[in-house]
Design an enzyme around this catalytic site. Structure first.
Site, PDB file in Angstrom:
ATOM      1  N   SER A  24       0.820  -1.210   0.000  1.00 27.24           N
ATOM      2  CA  SER A  24       0.000   0.000   0.000  1.00 27.24           C
ATOM      3  C   SER A  24       0.854   1.260   0.000  1.00 27.24           C
ATOM      4  O   SER A  24       2.017   1.256   0.428  1.00 27.24           O
ATOM      5  CB  SER A  24      -0.910   0.018   1.230  1.00 27.24           C
ATOM      6  N   ALA A  25       0.244   2.356  -0.460  1.00 27.65           N
ATOM      7  CA  ALA A  25       0.943   3.640  -0.453  1.00 27.65           C
ATOM      8  C   ALA A  25       1.250   4.085   0.970  1.00 27.65           C
ATOM      9  O   ALA A  25       2.325   4.649   1.232  1.00 27.65           O
ATOM     10  CB  ALA A  25       0.108   4.690  -1.180  1.00 27.65           C
ATOM     11  N   ASN A  26       0.343   3.845   1.897  1.00 29.89           N
ATOM     12  CA  ASN A  26       0.576   4.269   3.280  1.00 29.89           C
ATOM     13  C   ASN A  26       1.837   3.632   3.846  1.00 29.89           C
ATOM     14  O   ASN A  26       2.687   4.311   4.437  1.00 29.89           O
ATOM     15  CB  ASN A  26      -0.631   3.916   4.153  1.00 29.89           C
ATOM     16  N   GLY A  51       4.265   2.268   2.098  1.00 26.08           N
ATOM     17  CA  GLY A  51       5.395   2.721   1.300  1.00 26.08           C
ATOM     18  C   GLY A  51       5.920   4.071   1.746  1.00 26.08           C
ATOM     19  O   GLY A  51       7.137   4.287   1.837  1.00 26.08           O
ATOM     20  N   CYS A  85      -3.188  -4.058  -7.773  1.00 27.82           N
ATOM     21  CA  CYS A  85      -2.849  -2.636  -7.676  1.00 27.82           C
ATOM     22  C   CYS A  85      -3.189  -1.892  -8.954  1.00 27.82           C
ATOM     23  O   CYS A  85      -3.387  -0.674  -8.929  1.00 27.82           O
ATOM     24  CB  CYS A  85      -1.378  -2.463  -7.322  1.00 27.82           C
ATOM     25  N   GLU A 119       6.862  -0.244  -4.849  1.00 22.80           N
ATOM     26  CA  GLU A 119       5.794  -0.526  -5.812  1.00 22.80           C
ATOM     27  C   GLU A 119       4.479  -0.454  -5.043  1.00 22.80           C
ATOM     28  O   GLU A 119       4.163  -1.345  -4.258  1.00 22.80           O
ATOM     29  CB  GLU A 119       6.001  -1.905  -6.435  1.00 22.80           C
TER      30      GLU A 119
END
Length: 492
Positions: free
Chosen positions: A221-223, A225, A277, A243
């Protein structure tokens, strides 16, 4: 014993963890997390193994990696069942994942030579050479949606390049991680070259905080990352490949074959129960009768999608989500969109209490202000209408993410305009957003990654370039720079 450290299976000293099938509730796996001390042991083992592994010829490393590919092939049925039972995805889809793992080996070998092989250019007085060297000890954080294939896409190129690895699977797919590790064990990797640590947040934080780590390769997840990026800030000596997710748009322009376009949309939005994703999260439709007809057909076909268990016959198109909690999060996201003014075209439904079986949802958001720019990781598709193609592109780019974007249209000129103006790492034309080629880079911009795409370009972040000027002998140049005098010393 569920940890693999320095060539031995050991028992974790952290908290107890169990994994059950997200649909049936069947207990599949249990074990203990690695504590911080065991994470440190894994790092020391990888560090000790690195010099010898890196000094092996590429051919010697390739033999072991190809042996792993053979083991994947001979254990395909068993590994398929493990992945399907643990994730909830249907057997047919888990089988495609294992096939992708097998194919990744040959692709990674080819990519190593193309992207990071050796080059030599002859010069009048010698040669200029380019070689690539491994970083050292790399941590690999795996996701749960493809617990075999996606970590494999980091581990294989890392090992081929000469790195040693500490692999932490997602805490939601420990069984798949262990099963893959046991095949690597059979492949005959030297002790310490690849280590497995199980665990959740605490284990991950201990791993990413290791001072003696040379890099971290992450899919998730972006969080998470962003948290890793902050944690490793100020450490430019460490390679970090992120990623992350996306809020991906699919633009429907002119549609000659509505059913073909609906099929592409379903493949883009709802395959893997929306847990890819690259899945379409935003559907951009032309205003007017054609858009109305397309949406009506999409809803009609989507409402026939009935999720099922991994081994149901006939096989369902989609299975359960990774957990009941994940399914409830999607339902909550839909309810919040409705509360904002969204108009539900197809309501997501939990088929049975206590399971993760969730039907797809479609909600129109045209004219609704303040819609969160976030990735809802499940089968929930939001719809917006547009009037002009320029407006559609502006809407597509109206996100902090930049992973995938797609266009359904018969006009190549519109695709070429999208190629110039889209802000995404993957831009497809009349192909599902979820379709990607391992012979191309895979990654995004913005909140979707840090410009370290994987797949064909994974070799790039698994090695660093070393340039050399070389000559077999040393002679004094016939022409010297001004001010240099090598004549015999004159007596004073």
């Amino acid at each position: 014993m569920t940890l693999w450290i320095n060539g031995d299976w050991v028992t974790g000293q952290g908290a107890l963890r169990v994994k059950c099938n997200p649909v049936s509730g069947e207990l599949l796996w249990q074990g203990n997390d690695a504590d911080a001390a065991q994470v440190g042991q894994a790092c020391r083992a990888a560090r000790a193994a690195f010099p010898r592994w890196a000094r092996l010829s590429f051919g010697d490393r390739q033999v072991r990696v190809e042996r792993f590919a053979g083991l994947l092939e001979s254990n395909k049925v068993e590994l398929t069942a493990i992945i399907a039972r643990e994730t909830g995805k249907p057997r047919w889809e888990a089988a495609t994942e294992v096939t992708a793992m097998i194919n990744k080996i040959a692709i990674s070998i080819k990519a190593y030579h193309v992207r990071t092989g050796e080059q030599r250019s002859e010069m009048p007085d010698g040669a200029a050479s380019l070689r690539h060297r491994p970083h050292g000890v790399l941590a690999v954080f795996g996701p749960y949606n493809f617990p075999g294939h996606l970590p494999n896409g980091h581990i294989v190129p890392a090992l081929l390049a000469g790195n040693t690895v500490i692999f932490k699977p997602s805490e939601l797919t420990p069984w798949s991680g262990e099963a893959v590790m046991r095949l690597w064990q059979q492949a005959g990797l030297p002790s310490g070259v690849l280590n497995l640590v199980q665990g959740g947040r605490e284990t991950g934080q201990a791993l990413s905080a290791l001072e003696d780590l040379d890099g971290l390769l992450f899919t998730g997840s972006a969080n998470t990352g962003y948290q890793l990026h902050r944690q490793l800030s100020g450490q430019p000596e460490k390679i970090l490949a992120l990623e992350m997710g996306g809020n991906n748009p699919l633009i429907i322009d002119d549609v000659a074959d509505i059913d073909a376009a609906v099929h592409l949309t379903i493949q883009s939005a709802f395959v893997t129960a929306g847990q890819r994703c690259t899945c379409a999260r935003r559907l951009l439709l032309k205003s007017g009768a054609q858009g109305d007809a397309f949406l009506a057909r999409l809803v009609a076909v989507s409402q026939r999608l009935t999720p099922g268990n991994w081994d149901d016959e006939p096989q369902p198109f989609i299975g359960g989500l990774i957990s009941e909690q994940a399914a409830h999060q999607v339902v909550t996201a839909w309810q919040e969109l409705e509360a904002m003014g969204g108009r539900t075209q197809l309501a997501p439904r939990l088929l049975r209490a206590g399971t993760s079986l969730l039907t797809p949802g479609i909600v129109e958001m045209t004219g609704v202000a303040g819609v969160p720019d976030e990735e809802v990781f499940g089968p929930l598709l939001r719809v917006w209408r547009y009037d002009t193609f320029d407006e559609a592109i502006r809407m597509a780019n109206n996100t902090r993410f930049g992973l995938s974007c797609g266009l359904v249209s018969s006009r190549r000129d519109k695709f070429e305009q999208l190629l110039l103006e889209a802000r995404a790492g993957i831009v497809n034309w009349n192909k599902p957003l979820t379709g990607a080629a391992s012979t191309a880079p895979f990654g995004g911009v913005g909140a979707s990654g840090n410009h370290r795409p994987s797949a064909w370009y994974a070799a790039d972040y698994c090695a660093w370039p070393m340039a050399s000027l070389e000559s077999d002998s040393l002679t004094l140049p016939t022409t010297l720079n001004p001010g240099l005098d090598f004549s015999e010393e004159v007596e004073r």
